[in-house]
Write a protein that holds these residues in place. Structure first.
Motif, PDB file in Angstrom:
ATOM      1  N   UNK A 153      37.772  77.264 114.350  1.00  0.00           N
ATOM      2  CA  UNK A 153      37.497  76.218 113.994  1.00  0.00           C
ATOM      3  C   UNK A 153      38.679  75.749 112.907  1.00  0.00           C
ATOM      4  N   UNK A 154      38.533  77.256 112.080  1.00  0.00           N
ATOM      5  CA  UNK A 154      39.302  77.140 110.346  1.00  0.00           C
ATOM      6  C   UNK A 154      40.333  76.870 111.229  1.00  0.00           C
ATOM      7  N   UNK A 155      41.412  77.625 111.683  1.00  0.00           N
ATOM      8  CA  UNK A 155      42.288  77.481 112.025  1.00  0.00           C
ATOM      9  C   UNK A 155      43.436  75.930 113.039  1.00  0.00           C
ATOM     10  N   UNK A 156      42.632  75.781 113.612  1.00  0.00           N
ATOM     11  CA  UNK A 156      42.500  73.856 114.342  1.00  0.00           C
ATOM     12  C   UNK A 156      42.632  72.834 112.770  1.00  0.00           C
ATOM     13  N   UNK A 157      41.997  73.613 112.443  1.00  0.00           N
ATOM     14  CA  UNK A 157      41.408  71.926 111.345  1.00  0.00           C
ATOM     15  C   UNK A 157      42.568  72.336 110.676  1.00  0.00           C
ATOM     16  N   UNK A 158      42.600  73.100 109.939  1.00  0.00           N
ATOM     17  CA  UNK A 158      44.036  73.494 108.837  1.00  0.00           C
ATOM     18  C   UNK A 158      45.241  72.899 109.667  1.00  0.00           C
ATOM     19  N   UNK A 233      32.583  83.775  99.726  1.00  0.00           N
ATOM     20  CA  UNK A 233      33.538  82.774 100.816  1.00  0.00           C
ATOM     21  C   UNK A 233      33.554  82.215 101.631  1.00  0.00           C
ATOM     22  N   UNK A 234      32.398  82.429 102.190  1.00  0.00           N
ATOM     23  CA  UNK A 234      31.908  81.358 103.241  1.00  0.00           C
ATOM     24  C   UNK A 234      31.396  80.284 102.496  1.00  0.00           C
ATOM     25  N   UNK A 235      30.323  79.947 101.782  1.00  0.00           N
ATOM     26  CA  UNK A 235      30.589  78.905 101.242  1.00  0.00           C
ATOM     27  C   UNK A 235      31.604  78.536 101.087  1.00  0.00           C
ATOM     28  N   UNK A 236      32.800  78.925  99.708  1.00  0.00           N
ATOM     29  CA  UNK A 236      33.921  77.838  99.336  1.00  0.00           C
ATOM     30  C   UNK A 236      34.668  77.890 100.708  1.00  0.00           C
ATOM     31  N   UNK A 237      35.241  78.401 102.153  1.00  0.00           N
ATOM     32  CA  UNK A 237      35.245  78.052 103.154  1.00  0.00           C
ATOM     33  C   UNK A 237      34.864  76.562 103.492  1.00  0.00           C
ATOM     34  N   UNK A 238      33.407  76.272 103.575  1.00  0.00           N
ATOM     35  CA  UNK A 238      32.589  75.359 103.921  1.00  0.00           C
ATOM     36  C   UNK A 238      33.516  74.372 102.963  1.00  0.00           C
ATOM     37  N   UNK A 239      33.671  74.155 101.927  1.00  0.00           N
ATOM     38  CA  UNK A 239      33.126  72.975 101.343  1.00  0.00           C
ATOM     39  C   UNK A 239      34.974  72.854 101.001  1.00  0.00           C
ATOM     40  N   UNK A 240      35.659  73.510 101.604  1.00  0.00           N
ATOM     41  CA  UNK A 240      37.389  72.925 101.570  1.00  0.00           C
ATOM     42  C   UNK A 240      37.620  72.692 103.209  1.00  0.00           C
ATOM     43  N   UNK A 241      36.660  72.520 103.436  1.00  0.00           N
ATOM     44  CA  UNK A 241      37.253  71.960 105.482  1.00  0.00           C
ATOM     45  C   UNK A 241      36.260  70.535 104.743  1.00  0.00           C
ATOM     46  N   UNK A 287      41.426  71.261 121.632  1.00  0.00           N
ATOM     47  CA  UNK A 287      40.712  70.844 120.539  1.00  0.00           C
ATOM     48  C   UNK A 287      39.716  70.409 121.061  1.00  0.00           C
ATOM     49  N   UNK A 288      39.257  69.764 122.526  1.00  0.00           N
ATOM     50  CA  UNK A 288      38.067  69.082 122.566  1.00  0.00           C
ATOM     51  C   UNK A 288      37.045  70.510 122.873  1.00  0.00           C
ATOM     52  N   UNK A 289      37.902  71.655 123.513  1.00  0.00           N
ATOM     53  CA  UNK A 289      36.932  73.226 123.594  1.00  0.00           C
ATOM     54  C   UNK A 289      36.753  73.411 122.594  1.00  0.00           C
ATOM     55  N   UNK A 290      37.680  73.605 121.201  1.00  0.00           N
ATOM     56  CA  UNK A 290      37.196  73.897 119.552  1.00  0.00           C
ATOM     57  C   UNK A 290      36.065  73.594 119.213  1.00  0.00           C
ATOM     58  N   UNK A 291      36.151  71.902 119.466  1.00  0.00           N
ATOM     59  CA  UNK A 291      34.901  70.806 119.219  1.00  0.00           C
ATOM     60  C   UNK A 291      33.237  71.534 119.621  1.00  0.00           C
TER      61      UNK A 291
END
Length: 422
Positions: A153-158, A233-241, A287-291
């Motif tokens: 998720x993080x890699x594809x979204x970034x 750390x997880x919460x910060x990543x959640x907010x950034x995403x 992307x479809x598989x990632x989502x």
């Protein structure tokens, strides 16, 4: 350095589970809709509610590490009425929340495999797989699966976000008129967005249960600061995403004159297309598989969280002797998995193919009950139930009070608008 990494690897898990639970519907659906309908103006509200809700999620992890018990056990210390109220609030919302997440997940599944002939069987099969995975593997299967999903998720979204910024925002069509956020429908959507941004406050009890389960799994008791670091750390990543998803929706859809579809499979297709327009058509299947993987991780976590929290609540309500719990309630987890699956299917079938109505109803419901759980969590970590050395700092207490007032205020606004429009 190696010892620090080793300790973090033993601690990591609960925060990642939280992030994947949050990122599902609130990010893929609500944040993208927010950007598409209202543009970057909505980012301020996303940041505000993420900050004001933070303490109540952190308190679940804090309480579990400090007391070695779940925050649901803490609700019992507040009095049996508090525990019963938590139980009733959970029962009243769990079918709608699980149904909404399952409905969205089914849409991404249909989009990935190009299936349009299974109809209602898609979500039935999906729920059956979730129940089977958790019944057999329980936390170990969930913990392993969710970490892989988080990386994807993080890699594809970034990647999509970076390319979207590079390409710049869409030029609005001639005569485009933005939606009014301050009319009744706009305020209802804002409430729905904040209801699950980053997720529902009552899900904070899951943090404490997952924290305890991770300790049991690794046989390692992290220090309080280690547990809090992993969660923060997880919460910060959640907010950034969340900000990234709003930006994606805004840059690609806002001003186009188009609306995201109301059908779950068509909505999934538009979301995947949103990514591929920036990354390239070659990436559609990836992307479809990632989502779908992200949403599948979310629905698995939702099933586990509700079943685990209900099991513990029933144990505390109906058993006085802790020693009798293991034999008396050992099949309760499976029972709740099946119950939630059946009840959520009824909800999905009731709403038909109306994605937005189901999601908005579930998220607004979560926002309305949020002040109660927020007050419970605040009392448990700032009063006599927690040692002073484990209590939050003064600034976090001030933020908590501000958050409670914010949640109460918006719940009142919702009630006034809702009943005033009847």
């Amino acid at each position: 350095m190696s010892s620090t990494v080793s300790r973090f690897s033993k601690t990591a898990g609960p925060g990642i589970l939280f992030a994947c639970t949050a990122i599902g519907v609130s990010h893929l659906v609500q944040s993208t809709r927010a950007g598409a309908d209202y543009g970057l103006f909505i980012v301020g509200f996303v940041i505000l509610v993420t900050i004001l809700k933070y303490p109540f999620f952190e308190f679940g992890s804090r309480y579990a590490n400090s007391t070695q018990t779940s925050i649901i056990d803490g609700y019992k210390k507040l009095g049996k009425p508090a525990l019963w109220l938590y139980f009733l609030l959970t029962i009243s919302s769990m079918f709608f929340v699980t149904g909404a997440v399952g409905f969205v997940t089914a849409g991404f599944f249909e989009n990935l495999f190009g299936i349009d002939f299974l109809g209602e069987w898609t979500i039935i099969i999906l729920f059956a797989v979730c129940v089977a995975v958790l019944a057999i593997g329980k936390f170990n299967a969930l913990d392993s699966l969710i970490k892989i999903i988080a990386i994807v998720l993080v890699v594809s979204t970034v990647a999509a976000f970076s390319l979207t910024l590079y390409n710049g925002p869409l030029v609005p069509i001639a005569g485009f008129e933005p939606k009014d956020l301050w009319d009744i429908s706009g305020i209802f959507f804002l409430l729905a967005l904040m209801g699950w941004m980053p997720t529902a406050v009552d899900l904070s009890s899951w943090n404490s249960l997952w924290t305890l389960e991770r300790m049991k799994q690794t046989r390692y008791k992290p220090r309080l600061k280690e547990t809090l670091f992993e969660f923060r750390l997880a919460y910060l990543i959640t907010g950034i995403l969340a900000i990234m998803f709003v930006t994606l929706g805004s840059f690609i859809f806002y001003g186009s004159g188009e609306e995201l579809p109301n059908s779950n499979s068509l909505f999934a297709h538009e979301i995947v297309t949103l990514y591929t327009q920036t990354i390239g058509e070659w990436s559609y299947v990836f992307i479809a598989a990632s989502a779908f993987t992200v949403m599948f991780g979310t629905i698995i976590a939702v099933f586990d969280g509700y079943s685990r929290s209900l099991q513990r609540t029933v144990e505390l309500i109906f058993t006085k002797n802790e020693e009798k719990i293991r034999t008396k309630f050992r099949t309760l987890y499976l029972f709740f998995l099946i119950l939630i699956s059946g009840g959520s299917l009824v909800v999905v079938f009731q709403f038909g193919n109306n994605l937005k109505e189901l999601v908005d109803f579930a998220t607004v419901l979560s926002f309305v009950i949020a002040p109660v759980i927020a007050i419970f969590n605040f009392r448990l970590v700032t009063g006599k139930f927690l040692d002073t050395e484990h209590q939050p700092s003064m600034w976090l207490k001030i933020l908590s009070v501000s958050g409670i007032l914010f949640l109460i205020g918006f719940a009142v606004v919702f009630a006034v608008l809702k009943f005033g429009s009847i």
